[in-house]
Design a protein around this motif. Structure first.
Motif: not given
Ligand SMILES: NC(=O)c1ccc[n+]([C@@H]2O[C@H](COP(=O)([O-])OP(=O)(O)OC[C@H]3O[C@@H](n4cnc5c(N)ncnc54)[C@H](OP(=O)(O)O)[C@@H]3O)[C@@H](O)[C@H]2O)c1
Length: 229
Positions: A17-18, A20, A40-41, A58, A149, A153, A182, A184, A187
């Motif tokens: 939904s948002s 990556l 979820r969204s 999830i 966290y 991981k 990233m 997104t 944070w």
């Molecule tokens: N941003 C960074 O700096 C960074 C760095 C390294 C790794 N990561 C990892 O990259 C992945 C993507 O993160 P992002 O940066 O793209 O962040 P994001 O934009 O917050 O995306 C997180 C995604 O996870 C989903 N999610 C969260 N809780 C959920 C639940 N209970 N059930 C189903 N879906 C759920 C959210 O959707 P809903 O809220 O709509 O459910 C959203 O689509 C994550 O695994 C994160 O740990 C991020």
């Protein structure tokens, strides 16, 4: 170099939904992939109309089962899984609540395992597939203010590495992706952090598409993606 075409393949992306996951859903769709996008969204994510959106929390076994029944009705083969659902937690251990621990481990670790298990069971029947688990540099580095966290991981990394060994005889590839920061919604928790110089989700998504296009003679295992200049 032989590059696999993705056209006509079927992908399940959780956390679409948002950030990556959303960028991956959009890009794969333009490559001619049939994309099932879950979160979820998801209904309010404004994804391309060709992408099949399935709401999913999830944490919820019933919703996971219903989501896969819906997917099974629309395809008999899943070629690609991208496990991208996750949430951050930057907090000292002494300030962290049990509910936060349950939530972080329930999404980042357990949730991704349940999804991988469902898809793996289906891929085994076809002796093919590619599972991508989005982990983090926090899955290879220790961080004092990210104990929970990092635990989630590092756990996902152990699962990913073990699944790779189990999956290889079935010709299923398993790749761990380890992005650094990233820019997104991830944070948008706790204290404000300026993420404007962090990597763009679209750029990281392009790297993952490159991994997915690797010829089947190549099995990318662990890919750390750090910010450039
Ligand atoms: N941003 C960074 O700096 C960074 C760095 C390294 C790794 N990561 C990892 O990259 C992945 C993507 O993160 P992002 O940066 O793209 O962040 P994001 O934009 O917050 O995306 C997180 C995604 O996870 C989903 N999610 C969260 N809780 C959920 C639940 N209970 N059930 C189903 N879906 C759920 C959210 O959707 P809903 O809220 O709509 O459910 C959203 O689509 C994550 O695994 C994160 O740990 C991020």
């Amino acid at each position: 170099m032989i590059v696999e075409t993705l056209n006509g393949k079927v992908a399940v992306i959780v956390g679409a939904s948002s950030g990556l996951g959303r960028a991956l859903a959009q890009l794969l769709s333009t490559e001619g992939v049939k994309v099932f996008a879950l979160a979820r969204s998801i209904e309010s994510s404004n994804l391309a109309s060709s992408i099949i959106k399935i709401p999913l929390n999830i944490h919820d076994f019933k919703q996971i089962d219903e989501a896969f029944s819906a997917i099974d009705k629309q395809t008999n083969k899943i070629d690609i899984l991208i496990n991208c659902a996750g949430r951050g937690l930057v907090k000292n251990l002494e300030d962290t609540t049990r509910d936060e621990i349950i939530d972080v481990l329930g999404i980042n670790l357990n949730g991704n395992l349940y999804i991988a298990q469902e898809v793996y069971k289906r891929m085994i029947h076809h002796n093919s597939g590619h599972i991508i688990n989005v982990i983090s540099t926090s899955g290879v580095k220790a961080r004092a203010d990210e104990t929970i966290y990092c635990a989630s991981k590092w756990g996902l990394r152990g699962f990913t590495e073990s699944l790779r060994l189990a999956a290889a005889p079935h010709k299923i590839r398993v790749t761990g992706i380890y992005p650094g920061g990233m820019d997104t919604n991830f944070w948008k928790i706790g204290k404000f952090r300026d993420t404007s110089q962090y990597m763009k989700a679209e750029d990281v998504a392009h790297q993952i598409i490159m991994v997915l296009k690797s010829p089947t003679t190549i099995a990318p295992s662990e890919y750390i993606i750090e910010r450039g200049f």
